[in-house]
Design a protein around this motif. Structure first.
Motif, mmCIF file in Angstrom:
data_model
loop_
_atom_site.group_PDB
_atom_site.id
_atom_site.type_symbol
_atom_site.label_atom_id
_atom_site.label_comp_id
_atom_site.label_asym_id
_atom_site.label_seq_id
_atom_site.Cartn_x
_atom_site.Cartn_y
_atom_site.Cartn_z
ATOM 1 N N UNK A 111 0.960 -1.321 -0.239
ATOM 2 C CA UNK A 111 0.196 0.174 -0.137
ATOM 3 C C UNK A 111 0.761 1.113 0.260
ATOM 4 N N UNK A 112 0.196 2.093 -0.740
ATOM 5 C CA UNK A 112 0.968 3.188 -0.975
ATOM 6 C C UNK A 112 1.423 4.265 0.264
ATOM 7 N N UNK A 113 0.661 4.237 1.091
ATOM 8 C CA UNK A 113 1.097 5.243 2.964
ATOM 9 C C UNK A 113 1.875 4.035 3.641
ATOM 10 N N UNK A 122 -0.352 0.398 11.059
ATOM 11 C CA UNK A 122 0.200 1.864 10.546
ATOM 12 C C UNK A 122 -0.803 2.014 9.698
ATOM 13 N N UNK A 123 -0.368 2.923 8.868
ATOM 14 C CA UNK A 123 -1.449 3.700 7.903
ATOM 15 C C UNK A 123 -1.645 2.987 7.114
ATOM 16 N N UNK A 124 -0.889 2.661 6.162
ATOM 17 C CA UNK A 124 -0.466 1.446 4.399
ATOM 18 C C UNK A 124 -0.688 0.029 5.545
ATOM 19 N N UNK A 181 1.527 -1.111 -7.179
ATOM 20 C CA UNK A 181 0.927 -0.025 -5.582
ATOM 21 C C UNK A 181 -0.365 -1.067 -5.557
ATOM 22 N N UNK A 182 -1.355 -1.375 -4.414
ATOM 23 C CA UNK A 182 -2.027 -2.144 -3.907
ATOM 24 C C UNK A 182 -2.945 -0.943 -2.923
ATOM 25 N N UNK A 183 -4.315 -1.279 -3.323
ATOM 26 C CA UNK A 183 -5.801 0.285 -2.625
ATOM 27 C C UNK A 183 -6.364 -0.960 -2.503
#
Ligand SMILES: [Zn+2]
Length: 221
Positions: free
Chosen positions: A82-84, A152-154, A129-131
């Motif tokens: 994840x990008x975050x 964590x945020x991501x 990048x996974x959403x």
């Protein structure tokens, strides 16, 4: 399709090798210090260059991302996350995108953390990048990505078509199954738990501890 799962335990950190169409998907990668043991497990499972479709990282912590760059090179594969959390592995900055002070850090683990310092880390940029709600069928795995912020945020989870959930460090079972000992954002973690309770899950495979069921999970131990 029921994924055949090999639980690779690397000094308290779990990685999961899941059967995909034409090979495998690896969920998390352990610490660099356990690289030899990981190599041996993957070899024993029949994982060869060309058969590892994807490395999925549930989040960007040292103990989960520590062999990702090494394995990407060895198996000529891709890393997805994840990008975050991406800035953490790109910089080896373990406080990147975290609150200055986490909402929860259980006392016992805070003491343990005083004696553990992350070692050398091969930084990398993720390839994929996974959403939230993204499908992994392109990589031969019938599974959906769930964004599960909190630890964590991501942080993400991976929910397979037969309802196995790889939850990363949102929850652990090192004592009674509960939200993990380190929670950056408690509101987000509680919302992630509520989101999971609205879904159908069977066994949950955590980053630390043994598999458990969601009905056994408490917010605090
Ligand atoms: Zn962890």
């Amino acid at each position: 399709m029921t994924p055949v799962i090999r639980i690779i335990r690397l000094g308290g950190v779990n990685c999961y090798l899941v059967a995909a169409v034409d090979g495998f998907v690896l969920i998390d990668s352990g610490t660099p210090e356990k690289r030899k043991a990981l190599d041996a497990e993957l070899e024993d499972a029949g994982c060869r260059p060309g058969t590892l479709q994807l490395i999925v990282l549930t989040h960007g912590d040292y103990d989960h991302a520590g062999n990702a760059a090494y394995l990407r090179h060895k198996y000529d594969t891709k890393i997805a996350m994840h990008p975050l959390d991406a800035g953490r592995v790109e910089r080896a900055d373990w406080s990147w995108n975290l609150k200055p002070k986490p909402d929860k850090f259980e006392f016992l683990f805070r003491i343990v953390a005083l004696f553990i310092r992350p070692g050398e880390f091969d930084t990398f940029q993720p390839d994929v990048i996974l959403e939230d709600q993204q499908s992994l069928t392109d990589y031969g795995l019938e599974a959906t990505v769930l964004h599960l912020p909190g630890h964590t945020k991501g942080s993400i989870g991976i929910l397979t078509s037969d309802k196995a959930l790889f939850c990363g460090d949102l929850m652990d079972s090192m004592g009674r199954p509960s939200l993990e000992f380190f929670i950056d954002d408690m509101t987000a973690a509680t919302a992630s738990l509520t989101k999971l309770r609205s879904l159908e899950t069977d066994r949950i495979y955590p980053g630390h501890g043994k598999p458990f069921r969601l009905t056994h999970v408490t917010e605090n131990r």
